[in-house]
Design a protein around this motif. Sequence first.
Motif, PDB file in Angstrom:
ATOM      1  N   LEU A 112       0.904  -1.180  -0.019  1.00 24.87           N
ATOM      2  CA  LEU A 112       0.044  -0.009  -0.088  1.00 24.87           C
ATOM      3  C   LEU A 112       0.958   1.335   0.050  1.00 24.87           C
ATOM      4  O   LEU A 112       1.532   1.383   0.940  1.00 24.87           O
ATOM      5  CB  LEU A 112      -1.162   0.101   1.340  1.00 24.87           C
ATOM      6  CG  LEU A 112      -2.003   1.248   1.165  1.00 24.87           C
ATOM      7  CD1 LEU A 112      -3.089   0.780   0.157  1.00 24.87           C
ATOM      8  CD2 LEU A 112      -2.646   0.856   2.562  1.00 24.87           C
ATOM      9  N   SER A 113       0.835   1.926  -1.114  1.00 25.12           N
ATOM     10  CA  SER A 113       1.351   3.273  -1.098  1.00 25.12           C
ATOM     11  C   SER A 113       0.545   4.274  -0.860  1.00 25.12           C
ATOM     12  O   SER A 113      -0.447   3.971  -0.520  1.00 25.12           O
ATOM     13  CB  SER A 113       2.212   3.382  -2.516  1.00 25.12           C
ATOM     14  OG  SER A 113       1.010   3.541  -3.697  1.00 25.12           O
ATOM     15  N   GLY A 114       1.046   5.584  -0.957  1.00 23.20           N
ATOM     16  CA  GLY A 114      -0.179   6.648  -0.725  1.00 23.20           C
ATOM     17  C   GLY A 114      -0.649   7.261  -1.963  1.00 23.20           C
ATOM     18  O   GLY A 114      -1.417   8.055  -1.730  1.00 23.20           O
ATOM     19  N   PRO A 129      -0.916  15.884  -1.597  1.00 23.15           N
ATOM     20  CA  PRO A 129       0.427  15.994  -1.879  1.00 23.15           C
ATOM     21  C   PRO A 129       1.322  15.215  -0.731  1.00 23.15           C
ATOM     22  O   PRO A 129       0.930  15.217   0.359  1.00 23.15           O
ATOM     23  CB  PRO A 129       1.077  17.332  -1.789  1.00 23.15           C
ATOM     24  CG  PRO A 129      -0.183  17.880  -1.200  1.00 23.15           C
ATOM     25  CD  PRO A 129      -1.487  17.336  -1.230  1.00 23.15           C
ATOM     26  N   TYR A 130       2.187  14.116  -0.871  1.00 25.65           N
ATOM     27  CA  TYR A 130       2.978  13.606   0.106  1.00 25.65           C
ATOM     28  C   TYR A 130       4.419  13.282  -0.724  1.00 25.65           C
ATOM     29  O   TYR A 130       4.587  12.802  -1.977  1.00 25.65           O
ATOM     30  CB  TYR A 130       2.337  12.426   0.582  1.00 25.65           C
ATOM     31  CG  TYR A 130       2.302  11.138  -0.519  1.00 25.65           C
ATOM     32  CD1 TYR A 130       3.058   9.970  -0.068  1.00 25.65           C
ATOM     33  CD2 TYR A 130       1.697  11.103  -1.485  1.00 25.65           C
ATOM     34  CE1 TYR A 130       2.832   8.939  -0.851  1.00 25.65           C
ATOM     35  CE2 TYR A 130       1.509  10.104  -2.327  1.00 25.65           C
ATOM     36  CZ  TYR A 130       2.399   8.902  -2.006  1.00 25.65           C
ATOM     37  OH  TYR A 130       2.156   7.852  -2.693  1.00 25.65           O
ATOM     38  N   GLU A 131       5.401  12.803  -0.003  1.00 18.77           N
ATOM     39  CA  GLU A 131       6.530  12.312  -0.601  1.00 18.77           C
ATOM     40  C   GLU A 131       6.438  10.632  -0.393  1.00 18.77           C
ATOM     41  O   GLU A 131       6.463  10.270   0.598  1.00 18.77           O
ATOM     42  CB  GLU A 131       7.756  12.781   0.189  1.00 18.77           C
ATOM     43  CG  GLU A 131       7.751  14.089   1.071  1.00 18.77           C
ATOM     44  CD  GLU A 131       6.797  14.139   2.566  1.00 18.77           C
ATOM     45  OE1 GLU A 131       7.106  12.982   3.149  1.00 18.77           O
ATOM     46  OE2 GLU A 131       5.972  14.822   2.686  1.00 18.77           O
ATOM     47  N   ASP A 132       6.598  10.214  -1.400  1.00 19.88           N
ATOM     48  CA  ASP A 132       6.588   8.749  -1.708  1.00 19.88           C
ATOM     49  C   ASP A 132       8.004   8.300  -1.330  1.00 19.88           C
ATOM     50  O   ASP A 132       8.846   9.279  -1.808  1.00 19.88           O
ATOM     51  CB  ASP A 132       6.418   8.141  -2.770  1.00 19.88           C
ATOM     52  CG  ASP A 132       6.065   6.601  -2.880  1.00 19.88           C
ATOM     53  OD1 ASP A 132       6.084   6.051  -1.871  1.00 19.88           O
ATOM     54  OD2 ASP A 132       6.346   6.169  -3.963  1.00 19.88           O
ATOM     55  N   CYS A 133       8.221   7.193  -0.816  1.00 15.66           N
ATOM     56  CA  CYS A 133       9.939   6.725  -0.460  1.00 15.66           C
ATOM     57  C   CYS A 133      10.528   6.968  -1.893  1.00 15.66           C
ATOM     58  O   CYS A 133      11.760   7.034  -1.959  1.00 15.66           O
ATOM     59  CB  CYS A 133      10.106   5.548   0.212  1.00 15.66           C
ATOM     60  SG  CYS A 133       9.280   4.204  -0.412  1.00 15.66           S
TER      61      CYS A 133
HETATM   62 MG    MG Z   1       2.812   5.343  -6.370  1.00 16.77          MG
END
Ligand code: MG
Length: 393
Positions: A180-182, A336-340
């Motif tokens: 599960l990503s964001g 908005p978010y920072e995915d790794c």
């Molecule tokens: Mg993604």
Amino acid sequence: MAKMIMIHFGELYTKGKNRRDFIRQLQNNINEVVGSFKVNIETKHDHIYLKNIKDNDMVEIVKRLQNVSGIHAISEVLAFPLDLEQVKNYLLELVLELRPKTFKVITKRKDKLFPMRSDEINRYVASHILKNAEIKVDVHAPELPMRLEIDATRILVVGKRYPGLGGYPLGSAGKGLVLLSGGIDSPVAAYLMIRRGIKIAAIHFAAPPYTSDEVLKKIEALAAKLNNYQPTIRLYIVPFTKLQLAIYENAPSGYAITLIRRMMLRISTVIAKRHGYKVLVTGDSLGQVSSQTLESLVVINEVTNYPIIRPLATFDKNEIIKIAKEIETYPISILPYEDCCTIFPVTNAVTSPKLDDVLAYEHSFDYESLISEAIGDTTKKDIKLDSHDDDLF
Ligand code: MG
Ligand code: ATP
């Protein structure tokens, strides 16, 4: 006379000898979402009934049942004792109150011991109503269909019917671990698995301090939306920072995503085996981004022989977004978010990575001990319906 809910199973009919297990599973799942309303659950071979429902709870209970996979439809019913006089009087009152122009009585006898046949009952009730109200019978398109079901102990008057989610009861087809990503896709993939009866857990790779606590809140908020369909979701959070930094040090940036995804799959495989998840699930959709070309998927997949289901493999983005909106994950996903994977922007990601090169980069550092460390430091948390405030976001 008592108000009840009648639950129809639908697709279960095709399941032959597993039927009993399916119904037991469905009963447990129903209990999990409506147990807090203190209703009684009665399970028969063809329906599950909920009794002792408070008037105020009806709407919320029906809403929750509509999200339980394995339920085909939900009907509000009134239960009478085996006394046709009471039933015909009630139906007459209903007609006098609602004033429909036409009606039809449709009786199903589940217990053939009842002394009248179905068509006799239909005529008996209908003639009482015709005698006492301004109304006609319409057998094709009655304005007020009156459905009666008679079993060994009672007569049910079947009222409003609501569609269910369909599919199979959650847990009846095993457990899966969703990466599960964001983003938009993986929550939709999770939902589609739940609908097929696969109970899911989620695993998320976080790279603090490059990814913030906001991302974890976002992941929890997505899981909380999925709680509408699965009331408890176990969430594993893997600390991924050290591995990720090692990848950026030891491979060209164009290959970073490929290596990152391979590490994610390796770790997910270990956790899935350890906890009995039978499949991994991702939100990959063919051709969307460089890591999802067929060549890329093959090179990424090479690290595991564990089964991976990609429910969205052939979906268009528009179709995915449509479902994401229906299940209300979309507004959370687009925050908005920072995915790794986006903390070090990559402009030159390879679209057809070469396996030999990948293996060479991987051999240049001790990723195995970094993987063990990440697994050792993985934390878990259960996200539950009823226990989170709805405005995590
Ligand atoms: Mg993604
Ligand atoms: P999504 O919307 O699900 O993020 P995407 O189109 O952005 O998908 P990618 O970012 O390439 O695609 O990710 C592909 C899949 O890899 C995701 O659907 C998810 O299953 C998994 N994945 C990616 N990043 C993470 C992460 N940080 N933690 C867990 N799984 C991830």
